[in-house]
Design an enzyme around this catalytic site. Structure first.
Site, short mmCIF file in Angstrom:
data_model
loop_
_atom_site.label_atom_id
_atom_site.label_comp_id
_atom_site.label_asym_id
_atom_site.label_seq_id
_atom_site.Cartn_x
_atom_site.Cartn_y
_atom_site.Cartn_z
N ARG A 181 52.82 27.34 99.47
CA ARG A 181 52.17 28.62 99.79
C ARG A 181 52.14 29.57 98.59
O ARG A 181 52.16 30.79 98.76
CB ARG A 181 52.83 29.32 100.97
CG ARG A 181 52.84 28.52 102.26
CD ARG A 181 51.49 28.57 102.94
NE ARG A 181 51.53 27.90 104.23
CZ ARG A 181 51.57 28.53 105.39
NH1 ARG A 181 51.55 29.83 105.43
NH2 ARG A 181 51.59 27.86 106.50
N ASP B 187 43.75 25.26 104.54
CA ASP B 187 44.77 25.28 105.58
C ASP B 187 44.77 23.94 106.29
O ASP B 187 43.76 23.24 106.28
CB ASP B 187 44.50 26.39 106.60
CG ASP B 187 45.75 26.72 107.39
OD1 ASP B 187 46.57 27.53 106.91
OD2 ASP B 187 45.94 26.13 108.48
N ARG C 119 49.95 35.41 100.60
CA ARG C 119 50.06 36.81 101.00
C ARG C 119 51.02 37.67 100.22
O ARG C 119 50.96 38.89 100.32
CB ARG C 119 50.47 36.89 102.48
CG ARG C 119 49.36 36.47 103.40
CD ARG C 119 49.78 36.61 104.82
NE ARG C 119 50.93 35.74 105.09
CZ ARG C 119 51.54 35.69 106.26
NH1 ARG C 119 51.13 36.46 107.24
NH2 ARG C 119 52.55 34.90 106.44
N ARG D 102 41.52 39.07 100.59
CA ARG D 102 41.58 39.01 102.05
C ARG D 102 41.08 40.27 102.74
O ARG D 102 40.58 40.22 103.86
CB ARG D 102 43.01 38.70 102.50
CG ARG D 102 43.38 37.26 102.44
CD ARG D 102 42.71 36.45 103.56
NE ARG D 102 43.44 36.60 104.82
CZ ARG D 102 42.95 37.14 105.91
NH1 ARG D 102 41.73 37.61 105.90
NH2 ARG D 102 43.67 37.22 107.00
N TYR E 63 49.61 21.96 117.17
CA TYR E 63 48.79 23.18 117.16
C TYR E 63 47.63 23.09 118.14
O TYR E 63 47.27 24.05 118.81
CB TYR E 63 48.27 23.48 115.75
CG TYR E 63 49.29 24.17 114.88
CD1 TYR E 63 49.49 25.55 114.96
CD2 TYR E 63 50.09 23.46 113.99
CE1 TYR E 63 50.44 26.19 114.18
CE2 TYR E 63 51.04 24.09 113.20
CZ TYR E 63 51.21 25.45 113.30
OH TYR E 63 52.16 26.09 112.55
#
Ligand code: CP3
Length: 361
Positions: free
Chosen positions: A37, A87, A41, A50, A164
């Site tokens: 990652r 992703d 973020r 974003r 998921y």
């Protein structure tokens, strides 16, 4: 010429091959380092992108995915790899499911699989064609990265993706998925097989587009006991590895090393050595020396600092990182965190971590 950047040919020569050398068991001058990652973020420059674009729009727009992939490399020149911005949940999307990314919540499936009969509604045919945007992002990024470091492609593993698709998002208990494992084992295997077929062709497409190493994320392995790992995870991870290898050979492409990262898979390292991967990723619950004893000398290990340790001072991070690298040693080792970097991580922590890895030995 802008078009040349979309052709997977004549890529710039690779100048830093530490990651690939370590994955293949060759000698390295320094321990290679990258961070799961790493494009994300915690970076203000990512937040800026974003603020203007929805998460999956960034994934689907090669220029944006490329820009975000390159961001951590600009800030942290010690990084020895890049990972394409995308992703794992783009696969359920390509199978026809809707997946939204809700800020502060994470992924949300408005209509998860509610019943095994719905497996037949998944659109396997053409799934990889609907993922060609990932290949375009990989090709563009391979050109723009100018050979500074290799580019990693990735996928979610079948069990993690199925979880998921059934839960409709992240789940602390995986209660619905576990109910499926008990009640509908045949349908579960049918779905895991479908996902495995799509994943193999998706990874081949990534290699054809320019990916130089592939990582398979079995992020939900921590929910599986040993028998469940043997039945619902391991066989599919193994089929993915051998399927990719065989198709690469049949297509006369160059082989690429592959990494399996099963979060919570520490108790199953003995099983993981039988899956055919070059590198085995470890989360922070695994002791480096114990892991080496179990897997032997023929595998590269990757990991495994606790992402929460990046909230300590740079001095403490440096000390812990050096201790970790010394425990793993220089042979067949790739430094990383034990899971993805988290959103509030201070920017200087990544610097301390990446610098310490290179200076440790
Ligand atoms: O590693 C990288 O920098 C490449 C990009 C990447 C992302 N997701 C971007 C992302 C990779 C390799 C992933 C993999 C992924 N996605 C996994 C496996 C790795 C792991 O952490 O276990 C999983 C389980 C997912 C599914 C997913 N995507 C979740 C659960 C979440 C929300 C929680 C979180 O950690 O953010 C995402 C969102 C996501 N994926 C973000 C990013 C940068 C943040 C979303 C945002 O910008 O709003």
């Amino acid at each position: 010429d802008k078009n040349v950047e979309f052709i997977p040919k004549n890529f710039p020569e690779l100048k830093n091959d530490r990651l690939l050398r370590a994955a293949l068991g060759k000698e390295v001058d320094k321990v290679p380092v990258w961070v799961m990652r790493q494009a994300g973020r915690y970076l203000p420059e990512f937040q800026e992108v974003r603020a203007k674009h929805d998460f999956f729009t960034v994934c689907r727009t090669p220029e944006l995915a490329c820009e975000v992939t390159l961001q951590p490399l600009r800030r942290y020149p010690h990084l020895d790899a890049s990972i394409i911005f995308s992703d794992i949940l783009v696969i359920p999307q390509a199978l026809g499911m809707t997946v939204e990314m809700h800020p502060g919540v994470g992924p949300v499936f408005p209509s998860p699989l509610q019943d095994p009969s719905e497996i037949d509604n998944l659109k396997e045919e053409g799934a990889v064609d609907r993922l060609l945007y990932v290949g375009k992002a990989i090709t563009l990024t391979r050109h723009k990265i100018e050979g500074k470091v290799p580019l990693i492609g990735f996928t979610g593993a079948p069990f993690t993706l199925m979880g998921y698709m059934i839960e409709g998002g992240g789940s602390k208990t995986m209660s619905k998925t576990k109910e499926w494992l008990e009640k509908y084992p045949k349908d579960v295997h049918k779905l895991l097989s479908l996902l495995t077929r799509v994943i193999i062709d998706y990874l081949i497409m990534q290699v054809e587009s320019g990916a130089q190493l592939l990582q398979v994320f079995e992020s939900s392995a921590d929910h599986l006991n040993r028998d469940q790992f043997i039945e619902f995870s391991a066989p599919y991870l193994k089929d993915i590895r051998s399927g990719v290898k065989n198709k690469i050979e049949a297509k006369n492409l160059e082989q690429v090393p592959m990494t399996v990262f099963a979060k919570g898979g520490g108790p199953y390292l003995d099983i993981q050595t039988g899956l055919g991967y070059d590198t085995i990723g470890l989360d922070w619950t695994v002791d480096p020396e114990e892991a080496r004893k179990i897997v032997g000398d023929n595998f590269t290990l990757q990991g495994n600092l606790d992402p929460q340790d990046l909230y300590k001072t740079p001095e403490e991070i440096t000390k812990m990182t050096i201790e970790m690298v010394q425990k793993f040693g220089k042979k067949r080792y790739i430094a990383n965190l034990g899971h993805g970097i988290t959103p509030q991580t201070p920017l200087e922590s990544m610097k301390a971590f990446t610098v310490a890895v290179h200076e440790a030995l």
